[in-house]
Motif scaffolding. Sequence first.
Motif, PDB file in Angstrom:
ATOM      1  N   ALA A 164      -3.084   6.309   6.162  1.00  0.00           N
ATOM      2  CA  ALA A 164      -2.479   6.029   4.855  1.00  0.00           C
ATOM      3  C   ALA A 164      -2.220   7.331   4.100  1.00  0.00           C
ATOM      4  O   ALA A 164      -1.156   7.520   3.497  1.00  0.00           O
ATOM      5  N   ASN A 231      -6.174  -2.861  -0.025  1.00  0.00           N
ATOM      6  CA  ASN A 231      -5.754  -3.977   0.824  1.00  0.00           C
ATOM      7  C   ASN A 231      -4.315  -4.360   0.462  1.00  0.00           C
ATOM      8  O   ASN A 231      -3.761  -3.895  -0.539  1.00  0.00           O
ATOM      9  N   ASP A 232      -3.716  -5.209   1.264  1.00  0.00           N
ATOM     10  CA  ASP A 232      -2.303  -5.556   1.078  1.00  0.00           C
ATOM     11  C   ASP A 232      -2.043  -6.350  -0.196  1.00  0.00           C
ATOM     12  O   ASP A 232      -1.030  -6.139  -0.864  1.00  0.00           O
ATOM     13  N   ALA A 235      -2.023  -4.089  -3.023  1.00  0.00           N
ATOM     14  CA  ALA A 235      -0.814  -3.264  -2.976  1.00  0.00           C
ATOM     15  C   ALA A 235       0.384  -4.010  -3.559  1.00  0.00           C
ATOM     16  O   ALA A 235       1.171  -3.437  -4.332  1.00  0.00           O
ATOM     17  N   THR A 256       0.817   2.228  -0.180  1.00  0.00           N
ATOM     18  CA  THR A 256       0.361   1.772   1.139  1.00  0.00           C
ATOM     19  C   THR A 256      -0.658   0.655   0.975  1.00  0.00           C
ATOM     20  O   THR A 256      -1.462   0.661   0.040  1.00  0.00           O
ATOM     21  N   GLY A 257      -0.597  -0.280   1.896  1.00  0.00           N
ATOM     22  CA  GLY A 257      -1.568  -1.371   1.915  1.00  0.00           C
ATOM     23  C   GLY A 257      -2.590  -1.162   3.008  1.00  0.00           C
ATOM     24  O   GLY A 257      -2.663  -0.101   3.635  1.00  0.00           O
ATOM     25  N   TYR A 258      -3.370  -2.212   3.244  1.00  0.00           N
ATOM     26  CA  TYR A 258      -4.366  -2.150   4.318  1.00  0.00           C
ATOM     27  C   TYR A 258      -4.667  -3.585   4.759  1.00  0.00           C
ATOM     28  O   TYR A 258      -4.885  -4.462   3.922  1.00  0.00           O
ATOM     29  N   GLY A 260      -2.642  -5.636   7.142  1.00  0.00           N
ATOM     30  CA  GLY A 260      -1.503  -5.953   8.003  1.00  0.00           C
ATOM     31  C   GLY A 260      -1.535  -7.337   8.605  1.00  0.00           C
ATOM     32  O   GLY A 260      -1.207  -7.524   9.781  1.00  0.00           O
ATOM     33  N   THR A 273       1.658  -0.213   5.806  1.00  0.00           N
ATOM     34  CA  THR A 273       0.275  -0.688   5.788  1.00  0.00           C
ATOM     35  C   THR A 273      -0.472  -0.335   7.068  1.00  0.00           C
ATOM     36  O   THR A 273       0.140  -0.170   8.133  1.00  0.00           O
TER      37      THR A 273
END
Length: 311
Positions: A164, A231-232, A235, A256-258, A260, A273
């Motif tokens: 990220a 996390n997404d 985000a 950016t997310g986390y 996916g 992500t």
Amino acid sequence: MVAKLQDVAKLAGVSVTTVSRVINNYSSLSDKTIKKVHQAMRQLNYQPNALARAMQGKPSNFIGLIFPNLTNPFFAELVNELEHQLFLQGYKTIIASSAENREIEHEYLNMLFANQVDGIISGSHNLGIEEYQQLTAPIVSFDRYLSDNIPIVAADSYRGGQLAAQFMVNHKVRRLVAIVDEDTSVSPTLNRLQGVVDYLNDQGQDFTTLAKEEIAKTNFADQFSGVIASNDVQALKIISQYRQKGYRLNQDFFVTGYDGSQLIRQIAPQLPTVVQPIHALAENLISTLLKRIASPTSKVDSVTLPVKFEE
């Protein structure tokens, strides 16, 4: 009326003992007899008593799953994958959402042990470490440290954090902030932030951090041109702030997310992500738990799986 063992025997035209032998997979029974008993069980919707089987020293074939709020698409998809894979291996699941509440998790643990589950996969971390150390049933943890004798299955959080941060450096983002999830547990998830910090420091990149509790009070569009979310879902909430002012993702600002999850990648394919391997995580959580069930006193190693970054 709930069907009893005697009802199955009567409908199948066999003895109660024979029905019991079929249920418990004893050999020396003909295929014809087994089919008749199974047909009678289906017709009567008869369910063998898992608790009674456990009290006789037999496996209950139930696995308990404890996870935080299942409204997060990642946890929902992981639990769904666990349930599917466990079913293929002959197990049923009891799913408990702890709602990030210590008392709820305590009650669910008591319920699972009262129903004599064969094992537990826990992705929650409300209870104190000492309480998990007192548990004797086979347990495997997802991405959380619970005690020294409970193996952990997790994705590579440190590498995820690095990926990220690398994305932000590659896009020459200047006013950068990383969201800090105030997780006080000794958890692999903490490595995610450490990966971000180490990479940015190595690159000489200036950045700041922000506690997740401050998100609602922060005007991101005016203060930052890049956000590393934890996390997404988080985000997407932050992205909405920028879009309300007409800013374009991956052009005017970067987030950016986390996690996916499939759902997020379908509804927000433009979100960069870190993708956790849900199928592989479920496979390894189950295989690790089955090792614990087969040999409760043996040491089972923890597992770390690779992640990938999708732009």
